[in-house]
Design a protein around this motif. Structure first.
Motif, PDB file in Angstrom:
ATOM      1  N   UNK A 114      42.978  35.826  44.461  1.00  0.00           N
ATOM      2  CA  UNK A 114      43.711  35.118  44.042  1.00  0.00           C
ATOM      3  C   UNK A 114      44.542  35.663  45.227  1.00  0.00           C
ATOM      4  N   UNK A 115      45.251  35.551  45.647  1.00  0.00           N
ATOM      5  CA  UNK A 115      46.327  35.519  46.402  1.00  0.00           C
ATOM      6  C   UNK A 115      45.741  37.273  47.013  1.00  0.00           C
ATOM      7  N   UNK A 116      45.466  37.343  47.323  1.00  0.00           N
ATOM      8  CA  UNK A 116      44.849  38.569  47.733  1.00  0.00           C
ATOM      9  C   UNK A 116      44.226  39.897  47.051  1.00  0.00           C
ATOM     10  N   UNK A 117      44.637  39.487  45.315  1.00  0.00           N
ATOM     11  CA  UNK A 117      43.938  40.368  44.562  1.00  0.00           C
ATOM     12  C   UNK A 117      42.745  39.997  44.219  1.00  0.00           C
ATOM     13  N   UNK A 118      41.809  41.240  43.390  1.00  0.00           N
ATOM     14  CA  UNK A 118      40.217  41.056  42.706  1.00  0.00           C
ATOM     15  C   UNK A 118      41.056  41.512  41.074  1.00  0.00           C
ATOM     16  N   UNK A 119      40.165  40.435  40.951  1.00  0.00           N
ATOM     17  CA  UNK A 119      39.745  41.453  39.172  1.00  0.00           C
ATOM     18  C   UNK A 119      38.737  40.429  39.082  1.00  0.00           C
ATOM     19  N   UNK A 120      38.240  41.896  38.045  1.00  0.00           N
ATOM     20  CA  UNK A 120      36.707  41.457  37.413  1.00  0.00           C
ATOM     21  C   UNK A 120      36.789  40.822  36.732  1.00  0.00           C
ATOM     22  N   UNK A 121      35.806  39.831  36.747  1.00  0.00           N
ATOM     23  CA  UNK A 121      35.774  39.013  35.402  1.00  0.00           C
ATOM     24  C   UNK A 121      34.540  39.172  34.692  1.00  0.00           C
ATOM     25  N   UNK A 122      34.685  39.122  33.863  1.00  0.00           N
ATOM     26  CA  UNK A 122      33.052  39.686  32.265  1.00  0.00           C
ATOM     27  C   UNK A 122      32.069  37.631  32.658  1.00  0.00           C
ATOM     28  N   UNK A 123      30.758  38.104  32.698  1.00  0.00           N
ATOM     29  CA  UNK A 123      29.791  37.697  33.141  1.00  0.00           C
ATOM     30  C   UNK A 123      29.433  37.037  32.021  1.00  0.00           C
ATOM     31  N   UNK A 124      29.420  35.480  31.086  1.00  0.00           N
ATOM     32  CA  UNK A 124      28.881  35.281  29.378  1.00  0.00           C
ATOM     33  C   UNK A 124      27.024  35.163  30.015  1.00  0.00           C
ATOM     34  N   UNK A 125      26.226  35.407  30.670  1.00  0.00           N
ATOM     35  CA  UNK A 125      24.891  35.646  30.593  1.00  0.00           C
ATOM     36  C   UNK A 125      24.122  34.795  28.884  1.00  0.00           C
ATOM     37  N   UNK A 126      23.455  33.738  29.654  1.00  0.00           N
ATOM     38  CA  UNK A 126      23.331  32.840  27.492  1.00  0.00           C
ATOM     39  C   UNK A 126      21.361  33.624  28.393  1.00  0.00           C
TER      40      UNK A 126
END
Ligand SMILES: [Zn+2]
Length: 126
Positions: A114-126
């Motif tokens: 967002x707005x040129x910024x990168x943030x890692x998100x945790x993936x919840x894998x079923x």
């Protein structure tokens, strides 16, 4: 498993980047929709406009929401490129999943861009 479908798609399109959309409901990813890479390129992607229209309609018809956009990096790490960051400016809401085939074991990571910024998100894998 959804991640496996994304890895399979990435391998099939290798050395070109693959791309597609992920539909979700109630905060959980439910369906992988393969799309064509408009550029048919090993270096960049764009979800083919025809596929984008078809898939977003299908997601709506099923009562899902667009949860993620995925693409592959066939020779680089699973991290957004500057091109990816620029592309995300038009579409900041979905999670961006990147599947890297650069190492012997495929790796899938997710990012909020967002707005040129990168943030890692945790993936919840079923
Ligand atoms: Zn990329």
């Amino acid at each position: 498993m959804l991640i496996d479908e994304i890895v399979a798609h990435s391998r099939e399109e290798d050395p070109n980047e693959c791309c597609g959309l992920v539909g979700g409901a109630n905060g959980a990813a439910t369906t992988v929709y393969r799309a064509r890479n408009e550029f048919e390129s090993p270096l960049r992607y764009n979800v083919h406009p025809e596929d984008l229209l078809r898939i977003t309609t299908e997601i709506e018809d099923r009562g899902e929401e667009l949860a993620a956009i995925y693409h592959s990096h066939t020779a680089s790490e699973a991290y957004p490129s500057q091109t990816d960051i620029n592309l995300a400016r038009n579409w900041p809401d979905p999670v961006y999943l990147i599947c890297s085939l650069a190492a012997p074991e495929p790796e899938v990571r997710g990012f909020a861009i967002r707005d040129g910024g990168v943030e890692e998100v945790e993936l919840v894998v079923d």
